[in-house]
Design a protein around this motif. Structure first.
Motif, PDB file in Angstrom:
ATOM      1  N   ARG A 281     -19.799 -40.329  14.003  1.00 49.98           N
ATOM      2  CA  ARG A 281     -19.385 -39.343  14.991  1.00 49.98           C
ATOM      3  C   ARG A 281     -20.513 -39.063  15.966  1.00 49.98           C
ATOM      4  O   ARG A 281     -21.684 -39.124  15.609  1.00 49.98           O
ATOM      5  CB  ARG A 281     -18.981 -38.040  14.306  1.00 49.98           C
ATOM      6  N   ARG A 282     -20.122 -38.775  17.171  1.00 51.35           N
ATOM      7  CA  ARG A 282     -21.073 -38.426  18.215  1.00 51.35           C
ATOM      8  C   ARG A 282     -21.609 -37.022  17.954  1.00 51.35           C
ATOM      9  O   ARG A 282     -20.870 -36.115  17.577  1.00 51.35           O
ATOM     10  CB  ARG A 282     -20.338 -38.469  19.551  1.00 51.35           C
ATOM     11  N   LYS A 283     -22.874 -36.842  18.165  1.00 51.02           N
ATOM     12  CA  LYS A 283     -23.504 -35.547  17.991  1.00 51.02           C
ATOM     13  C   LYS A 283     -22.942 -34.568  19.023  1.00 51.02           C
ATOM     14  O   LYS A 283     -22.801 -34.919  20.197  1.00 51.02           O
ATOM     15  CB  LYS A 283     -25.013 -35.724  18.163  1.00 51.02           C
ATOM     16  N   ALA A 284     -22.630 -33.349  18.620  1.00 49.54           N
ATOM     17  CA  ALA A 284     -22.011 -32.368  19.513  1.00 49.54           C
ATOM     18  C   ALA A 284     -23.019 -31.438  20.171  1.00 49.54           C
ATOM     19  O   ALA A 284     -22.738 -30.883  21.237  1.00 49.54           O
ATOM     20  CB  ALA A 284     -20.983 -31.546  18.746  1.00 49.54           C
ATOM     21  N   THR A 285     -24.178 -31.262  19.537  1.00 49.73           N
ATOM     22  CA  THR A 285     -25.169 -30.318  20.079  1.00 49.73           C
ATOM     23  C   THR A 285     -26.579 -30.876  19.946  1.00 49.73           C
ATOM     24  O   THR A 285     -26.838 -31.781  19.148  1.00 49.73           O
ATOM     25  CB  THR A 285     -25.115 -28.967  19.331  1.00 49.73           C
ATOM     26  N   PHE A 286     -27.457 -30.309  20.756  1.00 46.02           N
ATOM     27  CA  PHE A 286     -28.883 -30.598  20.673  1.00 46.02           C
ATOM     28  C   PHE A 286     -29.624 -29.314  20.342  1.00 46.02           C
ATOM     29  O   PHE A 286     -29.181 -28.219  20.689  1.00 46.02           O
ATOM     30  CB  PHE A 286     -29.436 -31.090  22.021  1.00 46.02           C
ATOM     31  N   THR A 287     -30.764 -29.459  19.717  1.00 43.37           N
ATOM     32  CA  THR A 287     -31.667 -28.324  19.546  1.00 43.37           C
ATOM     33  C   THR A 287     -32.480 -28.186  20.829  1.00 43.37           C
ATOM     34  O   THR A 287     -32.458 -29.077  21.690  1.00 43.37           O
ATOM     35  CB  THR A 287     -32.629 -28.555  18.368  1.00 43.37           C
ATOM     36  N   ILE A 288     -33.229 -27.116  20.949  1.00 39.87           N
ATOM     37  CA  ILE A 288     -34.103 -26.944  22.121  1.00 39.87           C
ATOM     38  C   ILE A 288     -35.142 -28.065  22.187  1.00 39.87           C
ATOM     39  O   ILE A 288     -35.326 -28.671  23.251  1.00 39.87           O
ATOM     40  CB  ILE A 288     -34.776 -25.553  22.121  1.00 39.87           C
TER      41      ILE A 288
ATOM     42  N   ALA B   8     -35.429 -30.643  25.299  1.00 36.54           N
ATOM     43  CA  ALA B   8     -36.672 -30.783  26.066  1.00 36.54           C
ATOM     44  C   ALA B   8     -37.112 -32.241  26.138  1.00 36.54           C
ATOM     45  O   ALA B   8     -37.468 -32.740  27.212  1.00 36.54           O
ATOM     46  CB  ALA B   8     -37.769 -29.921  25.443  1.00 36.54           C
ATOM     47  N   LYS B   9     -37.061 -32.918  25.021  1.00 38.10           N
ATOM     48  CA  LYS B   9     -37.460 -34.329  24.985  1.00 38.10           C
ATOM     49  C   LYS B   9     -36.543 -35.174  25.868  1.00 38.10           C
ATOM     50  O   LYS B   9     -37.005 -36.019  26.630  1.00 38.10           O
ATOM     51  CB  LYS B   9     -37.445 -34.836  23.543  1.00 38.10           C
ATOM     52  N   LEU B  10     -35.256 -34.931  25.779  1.00 33.78           N
ATOM     53  CA  LEU B  10     -34.281 -35.664  26.567  1.00 33.78           C
ATOM     54  C   LEU B  10     -34.521 -35.475  28.068  1.00 33.78           C
ATOM     55  O   LEU B  10     -34.427 -36.419  28.846  1.00 33.78           O
ATOM     56  CB  LEU B  10     -32.866 -35.192  26.207  1.00 33.78           C
ATOM     57  N   LEU B  11     -34.848 -34.255  28.470  1.00 31.23           N
ATOM     58  CA  LEU B  11     -35.060 -33.943  29.879  1.00 31.23           C
ATOM     59  C   LEU B  11     -36.486 -34.218  30.351  1.00 31.23           C
ATOM     60  O   LEU B  11     -36.765 -34.129  31.552  1.00 31.23           O
ATOM     61  CB  LEU B  11     -34.691 -32.481  30.155  1.00 31.23           C
ATOM     62  N   GLY B  12     -37.383 -34.492  29.425  1.00 27.83           N
ATOM     63  CA  GLY B  12     -38.772 -34.762  29.792  1.00 27.83           C
ATOM     64  C   GLY B  12     -39.527 -33.524  30.220  1.00 27.83           C
ATOM     65  O   GLY B  12     -40.369 -33.567  31.123  1.00 27.83           O
ATOM     66  N   ILE B  13     -39.199 -32.393  29.569  1.00 29.56           N
ATOM     67  CA  ILE B  13     -39.861 -31.127  29.865  1.00 29.56           C
ATOM     68  C   ILE B  13     -40.432 -30.548  28.572  1.00 29.56           C
ATOM     69  O   ILE B  13     -40.122 -31.032  27.486  1.00 29.56           O
ATOM     70  CB  ILE B  13     -38.896 -30.117  30.527  1.00 29.56           C
ATOM     71  N   SER B  14     -41.233 -29.503  28.702  1.00 34.05           N
ATOM     72  CA  SER B  14     -41.793 -28.874  27.506  1.00 34.05           C
ATOM     73  C   SER B  14     -40.737 -28.005  26.819  1.00 34.05           C
ATOM     74  O   SER B  14     -39.743 -27.602  27.441  1.00 34.05           O
ATOM     75  CB  SER B  14     -42.997 -28.004  27.873  1.00 34.05           C
ATOM     76  N   ARG B  15     -40.979 -27.716  25.567  1.00 30.09           N
ATOM     77  CA  ARG B  15     -40.089 -26.807  24.839  1.00 30.09           C
ATOM     78  C   ARG B  15     -40.062 -25.446  25.508  1.00 30.09           C
ATOM     79  O   ARG B  15     -38.999 -24.831  25.645  1.00 30.09           O
ATOM     80  CB  ARG B  15     -40.559 -26.633  23.387  1.00 30.09           C
ATOM     81  N   ALA B  16     -41.224 -24.965  25.933  1.00 37.56           N
ATOM     82  CA  ALA B  16     -41.306 -23.656  26.580  1.00 37.56           C
ATOM     83  C   ALA B  16     -40.448 -23.619  27.845  1.00 37.56           C
ATOM     84  O   ALA B  16     -39.746 -22.632  28.112  1.00 37.56           O
ATOM     85  CB  ALA B  16     -42.754 -23.314  26.905  1.00 37.56           C
TER      86      ALA B  16
ATOM     87  N   GLU C 272     -22.187 -31.738  25.976  1.00 38.50           N
ATOM     88  CA  GLU C 272     -21.413 -31.741  27.220  1.00 38.50           C
ATOM     89  C   GLU C 272     -22.097 -30.941  28.314  1.00 38.50           C
ATOM     90  O   GLU C 272     -22.003 -31.297  29.495  1.00 38.50           O
ATOM     91  CB  GLU C 272     -20.010 -31.217  26.971  1.00 38.50           C
ATOM     92  N   ALA C 273     -22.798 -29.874  27.962  1.00 38.60           N
ATOM     93  CA  ALA C 273     -23.504 -29.068  28.963  1.00 38.60           C
ATOM     94  C   ALA C 273     -24.642 -29.878  29.590  1.00 38.60           C
ATOM     95  O   ALA C 273     -24.849 -29.828  30.808  1.00 38.60           O
ATOM     96  CB  ALA C 273     -24.053 -27.801  28.324  1.00 38.60           C
ATOM     97  N   ILE C 274     -25.351 -30.642  28.783  1.00 36.96           N
ATOM     98  CA  ILE C 274     -26.435 -31.479  29.307  1.00 36.96           C
ATOM     99  C   ILE C 274     -25.844 -32.591  30.165  1.00 36.96           C
ATOM    100  O   ILE C 274     -26.382 -32.913  31.231  1.00 36.96           O
ATOM    101  CB  ILE C 274     -27.278 -32.055  28.147  1.00 36.96           C
ATOM    102  N   GLU C 275     -24.743 -33.182  29.722  1.00 35.03           N
ATOM    103  CA  GLU C 275     -24.104 -34.243  30.518  1.00 35.03           C
ATOM    104  C   GLU C 275     -23.661 -33.720  31.874  1.00 35.03           C
ATOM    105  O   GLU C 275     -23.855 -34.378  32.898  1.00 35.03           O
ATOM    106  CB  GLU C 275     -22.916 -34.837  29.749  1.00 35.03           C
ATOM    107  N   ARG C 276     -23.072 -32.507  31.907  1.00 37.45           N
ATOM    108  CA  ARG C 276     -22.655 -31.904  33.185  1.00 37.45           C
ATOM    109  C   ARG C 276     -23.865 -31.626  34.068  1.00 37.45           C
ATOM    110  O   ARG C 276     -23.848 -31.878  35.273  1.00 37.45           O
ATOM    111  CB  ARG C 276     -21.878 -30.616  32.947  1.00 37.45           C
ATOM    112  N   LEU C 277     -24.936 -31.102  33.457  1.00 35.88           N
ATOM    113  CA  LEU C 277     -26.146 -30.798  34.203  1.00 35.88           C
ATOM    114  C   LEU C 277     -26.714 -32.053  34.853  1.00 35.88           C
ATOM    115  O   LEU C 277     -27.060 -32.060  36.041  1.00 35.88           O
ATOM    116  CB  LEU C 277     -27.192 -30.189  33.264  1.00 35.88           C
TER     117      LEU C 277
END
Length: 59
Positions: free
Chosen positions: A5-12, A16-24, A50-55
């Motif tokens: 199954r596809r993962k439905a959520t990400f942790t912070i 952050a890692k996916l977007l290439g930004i810091s956790r903060a 889905e929120a990250i995909e839309r973003l």
């Protein structure tokens, strides 16, 4: 694979890692509403995939 199954959520940290930004910075973006999050209990935040995909598709 069958049954996988596809993962439905990400942790912070995952977000952050996916977007290439810091956790903060990820926490700050959630705080100001740029990244929608679901609060589970007093401390746990999860980000719908889905929120990250839309973003990302907005750019």
């Amino acid at each position: 694979m069958q049954g996988e199954r596809r993962k439905a959520t990400f942790t912070i940290p995952e977000t952050a890692k996916l977007l290439g930004i810091s956790r903060a910075h990820a926490y700050e973006l959630v705080k100001i509403g740029k990244i929608p999050a679901i609060r589970l209990g007093a401390k746990r935040l999860i980000i719908p995939v889905e929120a990250i995909e839309r973003l990302l598709s907005a750019y």
